[in-house]
Motif scaffolding. Structure first.
Motif, PDB file in Angstrom:
ATOM      1  N   GLU A  42      32.674  34.779  42.448  1.00 15.94           N
ATOM      2  CA  GLU A  42      31.278  35.216  42.415  1.00 15.94           C
ATOM      3  C   GLU A  42      31.044  36.245  41.310  1.00 15.94           C
ATOM      4  OE1 GLU A  42      30.427  36.449  46.425  1.00 15.94           O
ATOM      5  OE2 GLU A  42      30.071  34.375  47.078  1.00 15.94           O
ATOM      6  N   ALA A  43      31.998  37.135  41.107  1.00 12.36           N
ATOM      7  CA  ALA A  43      31.873  38.138  40.041  1.00 12.36           C
ATOM      8  C   ALA A  43      31.829  37.452  38.670  1.00 12.36           C
ATOM      9  CB  ALA A  43      33.024  39.134  40.109  1.00 12.36           C
ATOM     10  N   LEU A  49      32.032  42.295  36.522  1.00 15.82           N
ATOM     11  CA  LEU A  49      33.334  42.488  37.162  1.00 15.82           C
ATOM     12  C   LEU A  49      33.465  43.840  37.866  1.00 15.82           C
ATOM     13  CD1 LEU A  49      35.581  40.904  34.399  1.00 15.82           C
ATOM     14  CD2 LEU A  49      34.759  39.850  36.516  1.00 15.82           C
ATOM     15  N   ALA A  50      32.369  44.546  38.054  1.00 19.55           N
ATOM     16  CA  ALA A  50      32.422  45.837  38.744  1.00 19.55           C
ATOM     17  C   ALA A  50      33.031  45.666  40.138  1.00 19.55           C
ATOM     18  CB  ALA A  50      31.013  46.429  38.856  1.00 19.55           C
ATOM     19  N   GLY A  51      34.060  46.449  40.418  1.00 15.39           N
ATOM     20  CA  GLY A  51      34.709  46.418  41.722  1.00 15.39           C
ATOM     21  C   GLY A  51      35.768  45.352  41.906  1.00 15.39           C
ATOM     22  N   VAL A  52      35.880  44.441  40.965  1.00 20.64           N
ATOM     23  CA  VAL A  52      36.837  43.333  41.108  1.00 20.64           C
ATOM     24  C   VAL A  52      38.280  43.823  41.064  1.00 20.64           C
ATOM     25  CG1 VAL A  52      37.674  41.184  40.054  1.00 20.64           C
ATOM     26  CG2 VAL A  52      35.225  41.601  40.293  1.00 20.64           C
ATOM     27  N   GLU A  53      38.529  44.902  40.353  1.00 21.33           N
ATOM     28  CA  GLU A  53      39.896  45.416  40.265  1.00 21.33           C
ATOM     29  C   GLU A  53      40.484  45.691  41.648  1.00 21.33           C
ATOM     30  OE1 GLU A  53      42.458  48.844  37.952  1.00 21.33           O
ATOM     31  OE2 GLU A  53      40.409  48.435  37.324  1.00 21.33           O
ATOM     32  N   ALA A  54      39.641  46.000  42.620  1.00 21.96           N
ATOM     33  CA  ALA A  54      40.098  46.267  43.987  1.00 21.96           C
ATOM     34  C   ALA A  54      40.688  45.025  44.655  1.00 21.96           C
ATOM     35  CB  ALA A  54      38.940  46.808  44.830  1.00 21.96           C
ATOM     36  N   LEU A  55      40.411  43.846  44.125  1.00 23.14           N
ATOM     37  CA  LEU A  55      40.972  42.606  44.673  1.00 23.14           C
ATOM     38  C   LEU A  55      42.419  42.394  44.228  1.00 23.14           C
ATOM     39  CD1 LEU A  55      37.934  40.223  44.015  1.00 23.14           C
ATOM     40  CD2 LEU A  55      38.492  41.452  46.136  1.00 23.14           C
ATOM     41  N   PHE A  56      42.856  43.148  43.233  1.00 20.18           N
ATOM     42  CA  PHE A  56      44.186  42.986  42.652  1.00 20.18           C
ATOM     43  C   PHE A  56      45.132  44.076  43.141  1.00 20.18           C
ATOM     44  CE2 PHE A  56      41.634  40.390  40.018  1.00 20.18           C
ATOM     45  CZ  PHE A  56      42.469  39.439  39.447  1.00 20.18           C
ATOM     46  N   TYR A  75      43.533  42.113  30.903  1.00 19.58           N
ATOM     47  CA  TYR A  75      42.749  40.884  30.854  1.00 19.58           C
ATOM     48  C   TYR A  75      41.258  41.197  30.707  1.00 19.58           C
ATOM     49  CZ  TYR A  75      41.109  36.265  32.499  1.00 19.58           C
ATOM     50  OH  TYR A  75      40.506  35.045  32.623  1.00 19.58           O
ATOM     51  N   VAL A  76      40.778  42.177  31.455  1.00 17.00           N
ATOM     52  CA  VAL A  76      39.365  42.556  31.374  1.00 17.00           C
ATOM     53  C   VAL A  76      39.053  43.193  30.029  1.00 17.00           C
ATOM     54  CG1 VAL A  76      37.596  44.110  32.304  1.00 17.00           C
ATOM     55  CG2 VAL A  76      39.022  42.760  33.855  1.00 17.00           C
TER      56      VAL A  76
END
Length: 161
Positions: A42-43, A49-56, A75-76
């Protein structure tokens, strides 16, 4: 020869419980893993990509189409971040995911199609992709440890007789 037989026996004993444990991966764990993957997809489609780092997980690796990108932050910064800033539309379709797991480790295989539109290109870019992701449950949360994706141009539809 004796060492090879011993190694094979140790491997067989070690793998047997893991194979049995695979059947006990819960539907709640499968749903939680899918939630992590959905958050990432969804991001990408939002191009935010705000907040996506928390998924890793803290230690992770990302590979894309034959290139080891490093960790998610790399990668980002050097790949997907600049790409998303240039893209005007990113849309996924035909998404399917298979989740398997043993204990606190899950692995997934995703297939999908996507369309990218760019401001300096008249025609959209259409691709079919596949991703393999390994996740680990850390402190009760599923986190991405490794993600590998690749894509290619879709094969043309077969002509009707």
């Amino acid at each position: 020869m004796r060492h090879t037989m011993l190694a094979t026996l140790v491997l067989a004993i070690g793998v047997s419980p893991a194979l049995h444990a695979e059947s006990t991966f819960s539907s709640a764990d499968e749903a939680a893993v899918k939630t992590v993957l959905t958050g990432y997809k969804e991001a990408l489609q939002r191009r935010d990509l705000a907040g996506v780092e928390a998924l890793f997980a803290e230690e992770n690796v990302v590979a894309e189409s034959g290139k080891l990108e490093g960790g998610y932050r790399d990668y980002v910064e050097h790949h997907i971040g600049p790409e998303l800033a240039h893209i005007t539309r990113f849309a996924l379709s035909d998404y399917e995911v298979r989740v398997q797991g043993v204990g606190d480790v899950a692995w997934t295989t995703e297939t999908y199609r996507y369309v990218i539109e760019l401001p300096d290109r008249a025609e959209p870019i259409e691709r079919q992709g596949v991703s393999t992701t390994v996740l680990q449950r850390l402190d009760g949360m599923w986190k991405i440890r490794s993600m590998h994706s690749s894509s290619r141009a879709p094969k043309p539809a077969a002509a009707s007789p």
